[in-house]
Scaffold this motif. Structure first.
Motif, short mmCIF file in Angstrom:
data_model
loop_
_atom_site.label_atom_id
_atom_site.label_comp_id
_atom_site.label_asym_id
_atom_site.label_seq_id
_atom_site.Cartn_x
_atom_site.Cartn_y
_atom_site.Cartn_z
N LYS A 9 0.81 -1.21 0.00
CA LYS A 9 0.00 0.00 0.00
C LYS A 9 0.85 1.27 0.00
CE LYS A 9 -2.51 0.07 3.52
NZ LYS A 9 -3.47 -0.48 4.45
N THR A 10 1.81 1.33 0.93
CA THR A 10 2.63 2.53 1.04
C THR A 10 3.46 2.71 -0.23
OG1 THR A 10 2.84 1.96 3.33
CG2 THR A 10 4.19 3.76 2.55
N ASP A 11 4.00 1.60 -0.72
CA ASP A 11 4.83 1.69 -1.91
C ASP A 11 4.01 2.19 -3.09
OD1 ASP A 11 6.92 0.88 -0.47
OD2 ASP A 11 6.93 -1.18 -1.16
N ARG A 12 2.74 1.80 -3.13
CA ARG A 12 1.90 2.26 -4.23
C ARG A 12 1.74 3.78 -4.16
NH1 ARG A 12 -3.70 0.01 -4.61
NH2 ARG A 12 -2.84 -1.24 -2.92
N LEU A 18 5.68 9.58 -7.20
CA LEU A 18 6.84 9.68 -8.08
C LEU A 18 6.40 10.04 -9.51
CD1 LEU A 18 9.82 9.20 -7.47
CD2 LEU A 18 9.57 6.89 -8.34
N ALA A 19 5.35 9.37 -9.98
CA ALA A 19 4.84 9.63 -11.33
C ALA A 19 4.33 11.07 -11.43
CB ALA A 19 3.72 8.64 -11.66
N VAL A 20 3.61 11.52 -10.39
CA VAL A 20 3.07 12.89 -10.40
C VAL A 20 4.21 13.91 -10.46
CG1 VAL A 20 1.82 14.60 -9.03
CG2 VAL A 20 0.95 12.27 -9.21
N ARG A 305 3.05 10.79 8.65
CA ARG A 305 4.41 10.32 8.92
C ARG A 305 4.61 8.89 8.46
NH1 ARG A 305 5.56 10.30 14.93
NH2 ARG A 305 3.33 10.52 15.27
N GLY A 306 5.86 8.57 8.16
CA GLY A 306 6.21 7.19 7.89
C GLY A 306 5.59 6.65 6.61
N THR A 307 5.31 7.55 5.66
CA THR A 307 4.73 7.09 4.39
C THR A 307 5.54 7.58 3.20
OG1 THR A 307 3.34 9.06 4.27
CG2 THR A 307 2.40 7.12 5.32
N LEU A 308 6.44 8.52 3.39
CA LEU A 308 7.26 9.16 2.36
C LEU A 308 6.44 10.05 1.43
CD1 LEU A 308 9.82 6.36 1.39
CD2 LEU A 308 10.09 8.18 3.07
#
Lengths: 376, 249
Positions: A9-12, A18-20, A305-308
């Motif tokens: 989930k977080t990586d998604r 990143l794409a945005v 927090r903790g999600t980048l």
């Protein structure tokens, strides 16, 4: 490997972010340069500069998330590293002015001529070279963070005590940079920049390139943070955050891991400051103000927090709101910010990113129970 | 140094005081390699302080603490002592709640603990096999991808024992492993600890007399920071001083 990433989930969230960012880095300069000013899709220079500034703030928030969200280290002085990176870039931009200053001195920046200095201080040597300045952008904040962290973590200063001494750090730097005899322009700071790498800073092409560089810088920082937090170092950082003494009894040298994260984080903050300065055209000691660092922590908390990806979202949205409020309802901004912070703390403990997580897990629940991604 | 011969852990004349309160008072204790030892004593007898001294959390004021005959533990910090091969299990289950069961075990696996190694570290086939094996030993195979926060109390205790085993220590210090466990879980834990001893030395600090009886090992009774009696449970139970301070309450 890749599919496991996509499942998490977080990586998604990070991948979408990143794409945005990359899309923004391509579209905004293109729309600024290639469309005519009266076209409805034209991005004016001021808007590009504004978004560019927000993305620098986003990078600062990301650097805070790496240490606070993943390692439990709350720095209330991260603005210091941002400002130091900004000063390193500002020094290069000052040297680029050359003899075009008001006093027309071939070597010395205007403020040094004004103070009747006759030669360049030694610590200004080398800043005429872009490569050297870039190195210093990372090295100076990194070295300060390393030394500060080395003593603080070794002495096992943590929690509130650590937060307070980081505030003291940025406050002390602010006072120092206010002094004229430091050789950094005193309270006026560094400004009146003319060009970067020989390109005029006011030209549309230069501004578009700076914007693109900011997006690339943010994307690279995001990837670095992703790689760190997904490695075993990231697992140890999380372990330290949740049970520090347990981690010690497992044989991990907690202070080494904290020091690593803190130093990387300071370098990212420094790079953010360096991208910020040429776009806003000035760096002065008020960037060291303790309130700035606290605001950056609030962006991080609001974003999640903790999600980048959350803190990036938080920094951009809060600053948009700030811009809108300070022009439409200037007296209400601080109340709005305080209210927002309270609301997020009370109702969204995981910030805006938590909302995203809830939304995706609600959707996933409709699918037949998928095997949770293994993250070893 | 001769007195420490053939010992995995050797404490002699250890004193610790906090603000005038003597937590440990000339404590001397010898654990042999492969031994399973139960340490009992009333609250405030110094059991936890003793563990803190052995694992480097507390520095003794005076006295010798030697590991494997030669290593002076009073000069090392927690991480160094853990790397020497001393594992510690806390009274309160202390696992990394946000990480999965398998990740918890992976972090505990013996190996290099440096930042640079950890940055590029990948689980080897051997390590994966070891994790599978440990999951079997502590009966958590089905929960391997579950965040540790979602385990039951007893399962967390077992996970922590699994983490200790993953560290591959020579000496295990286990603080009240069965507090809050059901009778069945207590029995399983006793079997687990007995099977661990032999290869490794285990020191169990416990309140629960039934559990100590189940372990059927040599018992050390602590009182006011020093050893009051030592021997089999029946032997110490018969000691009138022990009855007075502890059992006879």
């Amino acid at each position: 490997m890749i599919t496991r990433w996509l499942l998490n989930k977080t990586d998604r969230g990070v991948l979408i972010m990143l794409a945005v960012i990359l899309l923004l880095g391509f579209m905004v300069p293109a729309l600024h340069l290639l469309t005519s000013p009266d076209s409805p899709v034209h991005v004016p220079a001021y808007a590009m500069a504004l978004i560019g500034k927000y993305l620098c703030y986003a990078m600062l928030a990301l650097s805070i998330d790496l240490i606070w969200g993943y390692c439990g280290i709350l720095s209330l002085g991260h603005g210091a590293f941002f400002a130091l990176g900004g000063y390193a870039m500002g020094m290069y931009l000052m040297r680029q002015i050359g003899s075009r200053g008001v006093y027309g001195h071939a070597e010395l920046p205007d403020f040094m001529v004004f103070l009747n200095w006759t030669e360049l201080p030694w610590y200004w040597y080398g800043f005429g070279w872009f490569g050297f300045a870039l190195l210093m952008v990372l090295f100076v904040p990194g070295l300060l963070a390393f030394l500060f962290g080395f003593f603080a973590f070794r002495a096992r200063v943590s929690g509130v005590h650590f937060s307070i001494i980081t505030q003291a750090l940025t406050f002390a730097l602010m006072l120092a940079f206010f002094r004229n005899d430091m050789g950094f322009g005193g309270n006026n700071g560094l400004t009146d920049f003319k060009d970067i790498l020989g390109f005029n800073l006011q030209a549309g092409g230069t501004r578009a390139a700076l914007f693109g560089a900011t997006c690339l810088g943010l994307a690279a920082s995001l990837l670095i943070c992703l790689a760190i937090t997904r490695s075993r170092v990231g697992a140890v950082m999380t372990a330290i955050r949740d049970a520090e003494s347990r981690t010690r009894f497992l044989g991990y040298r907690v202070e080494a891991f904290k020091l690593f994260a803190f130093t990387v984080s300071a370098c990212i903050a420094g790079a953010a400051g360096a991208l910020y300065v040429p776009q806003v055209g000035i760096i002065n000691p008020s960037e060291f103000a303790p309130a700035n660092s606290i605001e950056a922590v609030i962006w991080t908390a609001i974003g999640g927090r903790g999600t980048l990806f959350g803190p990036i979202l938080g920094a951009v949205l809060v600053n948009f709101a700030k811009s809108w409020f300070t022009s439409a309802l200037p007296d209400l901004w601080l109340f709005a910010l305080g209210g927002l912070f309270l609301a997020v703390t009370l109702f969204l403990p995981n910030g805006l990113a938590g909302l995203f997580g809830r939304w995706t897990s609600a959707r996933r629940r409709e699918l037949p129970a998928a095997q949770p991604a293994a993250a070893e | 140094m001769d007195k420490a011969a053939n010992s995995i852990l050797y404490l002699d004349g250890v004193n610790v005081s906090f603000d005038g309160f003597k937590a440990l008072n000339a404590l001397s204790l010898i654990i042999e390699p492969g031994e399973l030892r139960a340490v009992i004593g009333p609250n405030g007898a110094g059991k936890t302080t003793m563990m803190d001294v052995i694992t480097g959390k507390t520095r003794p004021d005076t006295g010798d603490v030697l590991f494997a005959e030669t290593r002076d533990l009073t000069r090392l910090d927690e991480a160094e002592i853990a790397q020497l091969g001393i594992g510690r299990k806390f009274q309160k289950p202390s696992v990394f709640e946000k990480l999965t069961v398998a990740e918890n075990l992976a972090l505990a696996l013996a190996g290099n603990r440096r930042v640079r190694e950890a940055l590029f570290w990948r689980l080897s086939t051997r390590e994966k096999a070891r994790i599978d094996e440990l999951l079997g030993i502590v009966r958590l195979g089905a929960q391997r991808h579950m965040p540790a926060a979602r385990l039951s109390h007893g399962q967390k205790q077992w996970l922590e024992i699994g983490m200790l085993l993953a560290q591959d220590p020579k000496l295990l210090l286990v603080d009240e492993p069965v507090a809050g466990m059901t009778d069945a879980e207590t029995e399983t834990t006793a079997t687990l600890l007995r099977s661990i001893a032999g290869e490794r030395s285990v020191v169990v600090v416990e309140h629960d007399m039934n559990f100590v009886r189940e372990l059927a090992v040599k018992v050390t009774v602590l009182h006011e920071g020093s050893v009051l009696a030592e021997g089999s449970l029946d032997h110490v139970s018969a000691d009138h001083r022990v009855i007075e301070v502890y059992l006879g309450r």
